[in-house]
Design a protein around this motif. Structure first.
Motif, mmCIF file in Angstrom:
data_model
loop_
_atom_site.group_PDB
_atom_site.id
_atom_site.type_symbol
_atom_site.label_atom_id
_atom_site.label_comp_id
_atom_site.label_asym_id
_atom_site.label_seq_id
_atom_site.Cartn_x
_atom_site.Cartn_y
_atom_site.Cartn_z
ATOM 1 N N LEU A 1 0.424 -4.391 3.779
ATOM 2 C CA LEU A 1 1.649 -3.586 3.738
ATOM 3 C C LEU A 1 1.334 -2.096 3.626
ATOM 4 O O LEU A 1 1.925 -1.261 4.309
ATOM 5 N N TYR A 2 0.390 -1.758 2.753
ATOM 6 C CA TYR A 2 0.035 -0.352 2.539
ATOM 7 C C TYR A 2 -1.068 0.125 3.494
ATOM 8 O O TYR A 2 -1.445 1.289 3.446
ATOM 9 N N ASN A 3 -1.591 -0.802 4.311
ATOM 10 C CA ASN A 3 -2.628 -0.481 5.293
ATOM 11 C C ASN A 3 -3.807 0.246 4.641
ATOM 12 O O ASN A 3 -4.219 1.331 5.077
ATOM 13 N N ILE A 4 -4.341 -0.352 3.572
ATOM 14 C CA ILE A 4 -5.426 0.287 2.821
ATOM 15 C C ILE A 4 -6.724 -0.512 2.852
ATOM 16 O O ILE A 4 -7.631 -0.234 2.071
ATOM 17 N N GLY B 1 -3.287 -13.729 -12.989
ATOM 18 C CA GLY B 1 -1.902 -13.325 -13.213
ATOM 19 C C GLY B 1 -1.513 -12.106 -12.407
ATOM 20 O O GLY B 1 -1.857 -11.993 -11.243
ATOM 21 N N GLU B 2 -0.810 -11.194 -13.045
ATOM 22 C CA GLU B 2 -0.266 -10.056 -12.323
ATOM 23 C C GLU B 2 -1.033 -8.772 -12.612
ATOM 24 O O GLU B 2 -1.563 -8.579 -13.700
ATOM 25 N N ILE B 3 -1.081 -7.945 -11.587
ATOM 26 C CA ILE B 3 -1.569 -6.574 -11.739
ATOM 27 C C ILE B 3 -0.367 -5.712 -11.364
ATOM 28 O O ILE B 3 -0.048 -5.536 -10.201
ATOM 29 N N SER B 4 0.308 -5.226 -12.384
ATOM 30 C CA SER B 4 1.575 -4.541 -12.140
ATOM 31 C C SER B 4 1.705 -3.339 -13.056
ATOM 32 O O SER B 4 0.823 -3.050 -13.859
ATOM 33 N N ASP C 1 1.756 -5.059 -7.561
ATOM 34 C CA ASP C 1 2.724 -4.069 -7.074
ATOM 35 C C ASP C 1 1.986 -2.762 -6.773
ATOM 36 O O ASP C 1 0.749 -2.719 -6.789
ATOM 37 N N SER C 2 2.724 -1.710 -6.529
ATOM 38 C CA SER C 2 2.089 -0.438 -6.161
ATOM 39 C C SER C 2 1.224 0.112 -7.294
ATOM 40 O O SER C 2 0.195 0.744 -7.032
ATOM 41 N N ALA C 3 1.590 -0.137 -8.532
ATOM 42 C CA ALA C 3 0.748 0.290 -9.653
ATOM 43 C C ALA C 3 -0.581 -0.463 -9.639
ATOM 44 O O ALA C 3 -1.638 0.103 -9.941
ATOM 45 N N GLY C 4 -0.529 -1.726 -9.271
ATOM 46 C CA GLY C 4 -1.759 -2.514 -9.159
ATOM 47 C C GLY C 4 -2.649 -2.007 -8.046
ATOM 48 O O GLY C 4 -3.876 -1.930 -8.201
ATOM 49 N N CYS D 1 -1.162 -12.893 -2.013
ATOM 50 C CA CYS D 1 -0.264 -11.786 -2.375
ATOM 51 C C CYS D 1 -1.016 -10.453 -2.355
ATOM 52 O O CYS D 1 -0.456 -9.432 -1.963
ATOM 53 N N VAL D 2 -2.279 -10.463 -2.731
ATOM 54 C CA VAL D 2 -3.076 -9.228 -2.674
ATOM 55 C C VAL D 2 -3.289 -8.820 -1.216
ATOM 56 O O VAL D 2 -3.119 -7.642 -0.858
ATOM 57 N N LEU D 3 -3.612 -9.796 -0.358
ATOM 58 C CA LEU D 3 -3.789 -9.484 1.070
ATOM 59 C C LEU D 3 -2.501 -8.927 1.671
ATOM 60 O O LEU D 3 -2.538 -7.981 2.470
#
Length: 117
Positions: A101-104, A30-33, A65-68, A94-96
């Motif tokens: 996006l955040y280049n982490i 599911g979601e990590i938000s 999202d960013s919290a995830g 979606c995780v990739l």
């Protein structure tokens, strides 16, 4: 082998884990938000305190999202400080996308399998 679904109250948490040969494999669904990360953090930190080699399967994460992302980074830092091996695996698309996006990717330090779109 121990396979256990984690529940909170009357709601099942989208986290299951199994332990086999000193390896704890955790599956997150599911979601990590912002809505789920706090409760997930508490559960995952409990496992990080008791296990020494942990793989977290992210293949069934359908939203992050960013919290995830903050949760993933904080778990990595916690594991590093505790000298626990923690590896994120099987990243969903979606995780990739969010890692890109955040280049982490380098900060997380896990092998990533890129697929052709």
């Amino acid at each position: 082998m121990l396979h256990q679904a984690i529940t909170t109250g009357c709601h099942p948490m989208p986290i299951t884990h199994k332990i086999q040969n000193d390896l704890c494999t955790i599956l997150i669904r599911g979601e990590i938000s912002i809505y789920t990360s706090k409760l997930m953090q508490e559960t995952l930190l409990e496992l990080l305190q008791s296990e020494h080699i942990i793989h977290i399967d992210l293949s069934e994460v359908n939203e992050i999202d960013s919290a995830g992302i903050q949760l993933l980074i904080s778990l990595k830092k916690y594991a590093h400080n505790k000298k626990t091996t923690l590896q994120f695996q099987e990243h969903s698309l979606c995780v990739l996308d969010v890692i890109d996006l955040y280049n982490i990717a380098a900060e997380l330090g896990d092998p990533l399998v890129l697929t052709q779109r």
